[in-house]
Design a protein around this motif. Structure first.
Motif, PDB file in Angstrom:
ATOM      1  N   LEU A   6      38.438  60.882  30.143  1.00 56.98           N
ATOM      2  CA  LEU A   6      37.207  60.819  31.173  1.00 56.98           C
ATOM      3  C   LEU A   6      35.730  61.062  30.549  1.00 56.98           C
ATOM      4  N   LEU A   7      35.696  62.034  29.495  1.00 56.54           N
ATOM      5  CA  LEU A   7      34.564  62.196  28.887  1.00 56.54           C
ATOM      6  C   LEU A   7      33.986  61.353  27.989  1.00 56.54           C
ATOM      7  N   ASN A   8      35.253  60.349  27.583  1.00 59.51           N
ATOM      8  CA  ASN A   8      34.621  59.209  26.700  1.00 59.51           C
ATOM      9  C   ASN A   8      33.836  58.191  27.491  1.00 59.51           C
ATOM     10  N   GLY A   9      34.146  58.094  28.803  1.00 58.67           N
ATOM     11  CA  GLY A   9      33.361  57.226  29.736  1.00 58.67           C
ATOM     12  C   GLY A   9      33.821  55.866  29.518  1.00 58.67           C
ATOM     13  N   PRO A  10      33.095  54.920  30.262  1.00 59.70           N
ATOM     14  CA  PRO A  10      33.592  53.661  30.267  1.00 59.70           C
ATOM     15  C   PRO A  10      33.223  52.680  28.942  1.00 59.70           C
ATOM     16  N   THR A  11      34.079  51.701  28.470  1.00 63.76           N
ATOM     17  CA  THR A  11      33.845  50.926  27.477  1.00 63.76           C
ATOM     18  C   THR A  11      32.369  50.074  27.621  1.00 63.76           C
ATOM     19  N   ALA A  12      31.924  49.616  26.591  1.00 69.28           N
ATOM     20  CA  ALA A  12      30.835  48.873  26.913  1.00 69.28           C
ATOM     21  C   ALA A  12      30.893  47.514  28.047  1.00 69.28           C
ATOM     22  N   GLN A  13      31.876  47.125  27.858  1.00 67.35           N
ATOM     23  CA  GLN A  13      32.382  46.004  28.760  1.00 67.35           C
ATOM     24  C   GLN A  13      32.531  46.417  30.219  1.00 67.35           C
ATOM     25  N   GLU A  14      33.106  47.860  30.359  1.00 65.81           N
ATOM     26  CA  GLU A  14      32.985  48.299  31.796  1.00 65.81           C
ATOM     27  C   GLU A  14      31.855  48.728  32.185  1.00 65.81           C
ATOM     28  N   ARG A  15      31.010  49.300  31.283  1.00 65.47           N
ATOM     29  CA  ARG A  15      29.555  49.612  31.684  1.00 65.47           C
ATOM     30  C   ARG A  15      28.793  48.288  32.183  1.00 65.47           C
ATOM     31  N   ALA A  16      29.061  47.189  31.616  1.00 75.26           N
ATOM     32  CA  ALA A  16      28.533  45.944  31.867  1.00 75.26           C
ATOM     33  C   ALA A  16      28.874  45.217  33.228  1.00 75.26           C
ATOM     34  N   ASP A  17      30.239  45.999  33.600  1.00 74.88           N
ATOM     35  CA  ASP A  17      31.067  45.626  34.712  1.00 74.88           C
ATOM     36  C   ASP A  17      30.385  46.567  35.954  1.00 74.88           C
ATOM     37  N   GLY A  18      29.622  47.329  35.609  1.00 73.76           N
ATOM     38  CA  GLY A  18      29.105  48.427  36.679  1.00 73.76           C
ATOM     39  C   GLY A  18      29.521  49.529  36.777  1.00 73.76           C
ATOM     40  N   LEU A  19      30.543  49.874  35.743  1.00 70.19           N
ATOM     41  CA  LEU A  19      31.071  51.438  35.873  1.00 70.19           C
ATOM     42  C   LEU A  19      30.249  52.458  35.227  1.00 70.19           C
ATOM     43  N   THR A  20      30.410  53.710  35.712  1.00 65.31           N
ATOM     44  CA  THR A  20      29.518  54.581  35.016  1.00 65.31           C
ATOM     45  C   THR A  20      30.269  56.148  35.182  1.00 65.31           C
ATOM     46  N   ASN A  21      30.001  56.882  34.544  1.00 69.46           N
ATOM     47  CA  ASN A  21      30.651  58.352  34.479  1.00 69.46           C
ATOM     48  C   ASN A  21      29.878  59.134  35.030  1.00 69.46           C
ATOM     49  N   LEU A  22      30.299  59.884  36.031  1.00 67.28           N
ATOM     50  CA  LEU A  22      29.467  60.913  36.790  1.00 67.28           C
ATOM     51  C   LEU A  22      30.081  62.478  36.302  1.00 67.28           C
ATOM     52  N   VAL A  23      30.987  62.481  35.389  1.00 62.40           N
ATOM     53  CA  VAL A  23      31.270  63.855  34.931  1.00 62.40           C
ATOM     54  C   VAL A  23      30.778  63.879  33.577  1.00 62.40           C
ATOM     55  N   SER A  24      30.264  64.951  33.299  1.00 64.69           N
ATOM     56  CA  SER A  24      29.602  65.309  31.916  1.00 64.69           C
ATOM     57  C   SER A  24      30.387  66.423  31.075  1.00 64.69           C
ATOM     58  N   ASP A  25      30.173  66.607  29.764  1.00 61.83           N
ATOM     59  CA  ASP A  25      30.486  67.504  28.991  1.00 61.83           C
ATOM     60  C   ASP A  25      30.694  68.996  29.513  1.00 61.83           C
ATOM     61  N   GLU A  26      29.240  69.111  29.888  1.00 61.41           N
ATOM     62  CA  GLU A  26      28.948  70.505  30.360  1.00 61.41           C
ATOM     63  C   GLU A  26      29.934  70.939  31.359  1.00 61.41           C
ATOM     64  N   GLN A  27      30.541  70.128  31.978  1.00 60.01           N
ATOM     65  CA  GLN A  27      31.177  70.394  33.237  1.00 60.01           C
ATOM     66  C   GLN A  27      32.686  70.941  32.774  1.00 60.01           C
ATOM     67  N   ARG A  28      32.755  71.865  32.080  1.00 61.09           N
ATOM     68  CA  ARG A  28      34.296  72.418  31.368  1.00 61.09           C
ATOM     69  C   ARG A  28      34.866  72.633  32.557  1.00 61.09           C
ATOM     70  N   GLN A  29      36.380  72.547  32.352  1.00 59.19           N
ATOM     71  CA  GLN A  29      37.135  72.884  33.578  1.00 59.19           C
ATOM     72  C   GLN A  29      38.543  73.223  32.812  1.00 59.19           C
ATOM     73  N   SER A  30      39.258  73.817  33.637  1.00 64.19           N
ATOM     74  CA  SER A  30      40.797  73.933  32.803  1.00 64.19           C
ATOM     75  C   SER A  30      41.781  73.469  34.324  1.00 64.19           C
ATOM     76  N   VAL A  31      42.669  72.609  33.890  1.00 65.49           N
ATOM     77  CA  VAL A  31      43.545  71.884  34.893  1.00 65.49           C
ATOM     78  C   VAL A  31      45.087  72.616  34.669  1.00 65.49           C
ATOM     79  N   THR A  32      45.531  72.850  35.672  1.00 61.52           N
ATOM     80  CA  THR A  32      47.087  73.524  35.812  1.00 61.52           C
ATOM     81  C   THR A  32      47.778  72.701  37.039  1.00 61.52           C
ATOM     82  N   SER A  33      49.094  72.625  36.961  1.00 62.93           N
ATOM     83  CA  SER A  33      49.906  72.150  37.823  1.00 62.93           C
ATOM     84  C   SER A  33      51.320  72.595  38.055  1.00 62.93           C
TER      85      SER A  33
END
Length: 164
Positions: free
Chosen positions: A71-98
């Motif tokens: 998720l942090l790697n974001g969209p590829t160049a082609q995906e960005r050209a298709d209008g995709l963007t990442n709204l989650v940044s690296d400063e937003q550290r989190q832990s996930v459990t299930s």
């Protein structure tokens, strides 16, 4: 009465003889049939028309940290050209459990002011997909809860963010 029947019979014979004009062909291969639910990891990014999941083939997801890095790697160049963007940044550290399909994202940066925005959807859908791959939970049974600075939000299902 015999003239109309004769005329009708002639018309039918002419149509049958003419055919439809399409010549017969051999058997053609239509390719592989759709398999239903996609396999492999999908990462969700924001766009002007809503969330979109994009495949990340060949990547083994065996814990939530792998999904978070994708998720942090974001969209590829082609995906960005298709209008995709990442709204989650690296400063937003989190832990996930299930536990049994109930995914909890501890994200102290998260604000529940806009609980169903696209950034929330990115987290919910990406980690829900990871839960399916890691623990084999059915996609329709994954519930995701976010714990942020304002308290808890959810539980959500990915479909809530895709059906707008």
């Amino acid at each position: 009465m015999t003239r109309p029947r004769t005329a009708l019979s002639c018309c039918v014979l002419v149509l049958v003889a003419a055919g439809c004009g399409i010549r017969p062909t051999g058997v053609t291969d239509g390719g592989t049939a759709p398999s239903g639910i996609p396999t492999g990891m999908r990462v969700y990014f924001a766009s002007g028309t809503g969330l979109r999941g994009v495949p990340r083939p060949g990547i083994k997801v065996d814990d939530f940290n792998v999904a978070y890095k994708l998720l942090l790697n974001g969209p590829t160049a082609q995906e960005r050209a298709d209008g995709l963007t990442n709204l989650v940044s690296d400063e937003q550290r989190q832990s996930v459990t299930s536990h049994r399909g109930n995914v909890t994202i501890d994200a102290r940066h998260y604000s529940a002011d806009f609980p169903q925005d696209q950034s929330t959807g990115q987290l919910v859908c990406t980690f829900a997909r990871a839960e399916v791959l890691i623990h084999g939970t059915r996609p329709d049974q994954v519930q995701v809860t976010l714990i942020g600075r304002d308290g808890r939000a959810g539980p959500y299902q990915c479909q809530q963010f895709l059906s707008r």
